[in-house]
Design a protein around this motif. Sequence first.
Motif, mmCIF file in Angstrom:
data_model
loop_
_atom_site.group_PDB
_atom_site.id
_atom_site.type_symbol
_atom_site.label_atom_id
_atom_site.label_comp_id
_atom_site.label_asym_id
_atom_site.label_seq_id
_atom_site.Cartn_x
_atom_site.Cartn_y
_atom_site.Cartn_z
ATOM 1 N N GLY A 160 -0.064 6.743 -10.470
ATOM 2 C CA GLY A 160 -1.197 5.882 -10.187
ATOM 3 C C GLY A 160 -2.443 6.744 -10.082
ATOM 4 O O GLY A 160 -2.361 7.971 -9.965
ATOM 5 N N VAL A 161 -3.600 6.113 -10.140
ATOM 6 C CA VAL A 161 -4.873 6.813 -9.933
ATOM 7 C C VAL A 161 -5.777 5.910 -9.117
ATOM 8 O O VAL A 161 -5.986 4.739 -9.479
ATOM 9 C CB VAL A 161 -5.573 7.162 -11.266
ATOM 10 N N SER A 162 -6.287 6.425 -8.013
ATOM 11 C CA SER A 162 -7.276 5.699 -7.211
ATOM 12 C C SER A 162 -8.669 6.150 -7.634
ATOM 13 O O SER A 162 -8.913 7.349 -7.827
ATOM 14 C CB SER A 162 -7.073 5.987 -5.718
ATOM 15 N N ILE A 163 -9.588 5.199 -7.764
ATOM 16 C CA ILE A 163 -10.953 5.515 -8.205
ATOM 17 C C ILE A 163 -11.953 4.771 -7.333
ATOM 18 O O ILE A 163 -11.818 3.560 -7.099
ATOM 19 C CB ILE A 163 -11.174 5.129 -9.681
ATOM 20 N N GLY A 164 -12.946 5.497 -6.855
ATOM 21 C CA GLY A 164 -13.999 4.881 -6.051
ATOM 22 C C GLY A 164 -14.967 5.944 -5.565
ATOM 23 O O GLY A 164 -15.021 7.047 -6.109
ATOM 24 N N ARG A 165 -15.692 5.600 -4.533
ATOM 25 C CA ARG A 165 -16.641 6.544 -3.932
ATOM 26 C C ARG A 165 -16.055 7.100 -2.636
ATOM 27 O O ARG A 165 -15.538 6.347 -1.810
ATOM 28 C CB ARG A 165 -17.984 5.860 -3.658
ATOM 29 N N ALA A 166 -16.135 8.402 -2.482
ATOM 30 C CA ALA A 166 -15.588 9.035 -1.288
ATOM 31 C C ALA A 166 -16.335 8.570 -0.049
ATOM 32 O O ALA A 166 -17.563 8.425 -0.061
ATOM 33 C CB ALA A 166 -15.674 10.556 -1.409
ATOM 34 N N ARG A 167 -15.593 8.321 1.015
ATOM 35 C CA ARG A 167 -16.238 7.908 2.275
ATOM 36 C C ARG A 167 -17.098 9.045 2.823
ATOM 37 O O ARG A 167 -18.212 8.820 3.310
ATOM 38 C CB ARG A 167 -15.176 7.536 3.301
ATOM 39 N N ASP A 168 -16.583 10.259 2.733
ATOM 40 C CA ASP A 168 -17.304 11.430 3.226
ATOM 41 C C ASP A 168 -17.761 12.235 2.026
ATOM 42 O O ASP A 168 -16.974 12.901 1.369
ATOM 43 C CB ASP A 168 -16.386 12.283 4.112
ATOM 44 N N GLN A 169 -19.044 12.178 1.718
ATOM 45 C CA GLN A 169 -19.555 12.865 0.536
ATOM 46 C C GLN A 169 -19.562 14.383 0.688
ATOM 47 O O GLN A 169 -19.744 15.107 -0.279
ATOM 48 C CB GLN A 169 -20.981 12.384 0.223
#
Length: 256
Positions: free
Chosen positions: A208-217
């Motif tokens: 699987g691959v999760s894709i999004g914006r990191a909570r902690d940049q």
Amino acid sequence: MSVPEAAMIGEGAAVQSGIDEIIAGRFACRDFSGAPVGRGTIEQILRVARFAPSGANIQPWHVYVLAGDAKDRVSAALREAHETAREAHVSEYSYYASDLPEPYLQRRQQFGRLFYRSLGIAQTDIEARSAQTAKNYAFFGAPVGLIVTIDRRLEVGSWLDLGMFVQNVLLAAAGHGLQSCPQETFSRYHRILRPLLSIPAEQMVVCGVSIGRARDQIAGRLMPRADVADFASFAGFEDQSATQIERTRPWEAETS
């Protein structure tokens, strides 16, 4: 440009490009903000990733893209299986050798120490480690999840192609300001994923691959990488460097 500078560029030393920064800045994100990512962005990521090298242009990959309620249904089923019947599920392929030689064993052990220490989890705390593993099946809070498969009738060379495709997905996502996490653990629950996603029998769930914006940049790479000298052998560059310097001398004379 001086001769040393020209020779340096010829050897690829101390010169970075935009793609270098994307590759070096990519890390396996395990805490996403949940901010939405549009279908158009994911389609563009896959549109670029499809140009991965592929022997005889076989293109052995298939991707199931999940968001919203569809992703939540898959997550709920996998989390339930993980909590109630994880021992009844096993991947259709072996990711790790059963007897890892050095230096790979040491690297895997180092990973365990660094990873669980960063989470404040003792390696002996089985319950806490299981709870952390369960977060995989919620795609670590990412708004988009991919399930990647390969045709089981293909040989190991096609797995090489698939790996390059997945890497392209990760880098293309980073180019859009997104983070990602490739997750082999989804392969374990292929019997649950197959009916949920209508995966045909000839396809094997790989990851699987999760894709999004990191909570902690500020978060970044946790795991060290071996130095180039530890895994690369070079030959013939001494002669090439001398030739490069000879070729730059007339240019330097004309432009000095």
